[in-house]
Scaffold this active site. Structure first.
Site, PDB file in Angstrom:
ATOM      1  N   ASN A 164      -4.434   5.521  -7.788  1.00 59.90           N
ATOM      2  CA  ASN A 164      -4.087   5.072  -9.216  1.00 59.90           C
ATOM      3  C   ASN A 164      -5.364   4.215  -9.417  1.00 59.90           C
ATOM      4  OD1 ASN A 164      -1.386   6.041  -9.037  1.00 59.90           O
ATOM      5  ND2 ASN A 164      -0.725   4.143  -7.737  1.00 59.90           N
ATOM      6  N   GLN A 203      -2.309   1.127 -10.852  1.00 60.08           N
ATOM      7  CA  GLN A 203      -2.780   0.236  -9.738  1.00 60.08           C
ATOM      8  C   GLN A 203      -2.308  -1.592  -9.677  1.00 60.08           C
ATOM      9  OE1 GLN A 203      -7.058   0.425  -9.591  1.00 60.08           O
ATOM     10  NE2 GLN A 203      -7.309  -0.743  -7.649  1.00 60.08           N
ATOM     11  N   ASP A 242       2.044   2.630   4.233  1.00 58.59           N
ATOM     12  CA  ASP A 242       2.343   1.624   3.144  1.00 58.59           C
ATOM     13  C   ASP A 242       3.863   0.871   3.410  1.00 58.59           C
ATOM     14  OD1 ASP A 242       1.713   2.199  -0.411  1.00 58.59           O
ATOM     15  OD2 ASP A 242       3.575   1.031   0.113  1.00 58.59           O
ATOM     16  N   HIS A 274      -7.735   2.778  -2.935  1.00 59.78           N
ATOM     17  CA  HIS A 274      -6.766   3.507  -1.867  1.00 59.78           C
ATOM     18  C   HIS A 274      -6.069   4.645  -2.235  1.00 59.78           C
ATOM     19  CE1 HIS A 274      -4.722   0.669  -4.207  1.00 59.78           C
ATOM     20  NE2 HIS A 274      -3.565   1.307  -4.056  1.00 59.78           N
TER      21      HIS A 274
HETATM   22  P1  AMP Z   1      -1.123   0.735  -6.037  1.00 58.20           P
HETATM   23  O1  AMP Z   1       0.044   0.405  -6.531  1.00 58.20           O
HETATM   24  O2  AMP Z   1      -1.714   2.123  -6.285  1.00 58.20           O
HETATM   25  O3  AMP Z   1      -2.109  -0.230  -6.194  1.00 58.20           O
HETATM   26  O4  AMP Z   1      -0.802   0.736  -4.511  1.00 58.20           O
HETATM   27  C1  AMP Z   1      -0.750  -0.327  -3.654  1.00 58.20           C
HETATM   28  C2  AMP Z   1       0.250   0.023  -2.503  1.00 58.20           C
HETATM   29  O5  AMP Z   1       0.163  -1.066  -1.422  1.00 58.20           O
HETATM   30  C3  AMP Z   1       1.830   0.130  -2.741  1.00 58.20           C
HETATM   31  O6  AMP Z   1       2.295   1.046  -2.508  1.00 58.20           O
HETATM   32  C4  AMP Z   1       2.255  -1.116  -2.051  1.00 58.20           C
HETATM   33  O7  AMP Z   1       3.581  -0.838  -1.405  1.00 58.20           O
HETATM   34  C5  AMP Z   1       1.212  -1.152  -0.882  1.00 58.20           C
HETATM   35  N1  AMP Z   1       1.223  -2.239  -0.195  1.00 58.20           N
HETATM   36  C6  AMP Z   1       1.187  -4.002  -0.813  1.00 58.20           C
HETATM   37  N2  AMP Z   1       0.999  -4.725   0.219  1.00 58.20           N
HETATM   38  C7  AMP Z   1       1.018  -4.066   1.427  1.00 58.20           C
HETATM   39  C8  AMP Z   1       0.894  -4.208   3.021  1.00 58.20           C
HETATM   40  N3  AMP Z   1       0.701  -5.735   3.214  1.00 58.20           N
HETATM   41  N4  AMP Z   1       1.006  -3.234   3.646  1.00 58.20           N
HETATM   42  C9  AMP Z   1       0.980  -2.067   3.449  1.00 58.20           C
HETATM   43  N5  AMP Z   1       1.007  -1.709   2.067  1.00 58.20           N
HETATM   44  C10 AMP Z   1       1.094  -2.647   1.314  1.00 58.20           C
END
Ligand code: AMP
Ligand code: ZN
Length: 115
Positions: free
Chosen positions: A88, A95, A30, A101
């Site tokens: 989430n 989310q 992440d 994920h």
């Molecule tokens: P959520 O808030 O549960 O939808 O989680 C989305 C996650 O994706 C967050 O923890 C972000 O830090 C992560 N995220 C967003 N863009 C990227 C990226 N390019 N590479 C890795 N993680 C990412």
């Protein structure tokens, strides 16, 4: 799905720090690390939210996301100390990326309940 961030990561259009990949799932760190260990496991097929899972077809895939996270936690050596997996769903669930994920967080004490 063409405008999905995680679909682009799967095909390498957007770079990521890959941990594991097979025909069904992709695991990577992440970018917004919330714990010493924080990685995501995603299905290779685009599914927007947990509410879009198909009861019949997606049960095995969902199980595989969890099994993949626990296997990586074991391989990385923090499974015994403990970790948390989180998915989430939608706005109130926190989310932000609409391709399902599973977060896996470990390496520190995690509080409960979440804020
Ligand atoms: P959520 O808030 O549960 O939808 O989680 C989305 C996650 O994706 C967050 O923890 C972000 O830090 C992560 N995220 C967003 N863009 C990227 C990226 N390019 N590479 C890795 N993680 C990412
Ligand atoms: Zn997607």
């Amino acid at each position: 799905m063409s405008d999905c961030l995680f679909c682009k990561i799967i095909v390498g259009e957007i770079p990521s720090e890959k941990i594991y990949e097979d025909e069904d799932v992709y695991a990577f760190y992440d970018i917004g690390k919330q714990a010493p260990h924080h990685f995501l496991v995603i299905p290779k097929t685009h599914i927007a939210t947990l509410n879009d899972l198909n009861e019949k077809n997606d049960a095995a895939l969902l199980g595989k996301l969890t099994l993949t996270a626990s296997k990586i936690a074991k391989d990385m050596g923090f499974a015994e100390q403990g970790y948390r997996v989180v998915m989430n769903c939608n706005e109130q669930g926190g989310q932000t990326v609409y391709h399902i994920h599973l977060h896996c967080l470990g390496g520190r004490n995690l509080s409960w309940p979440p804020g």
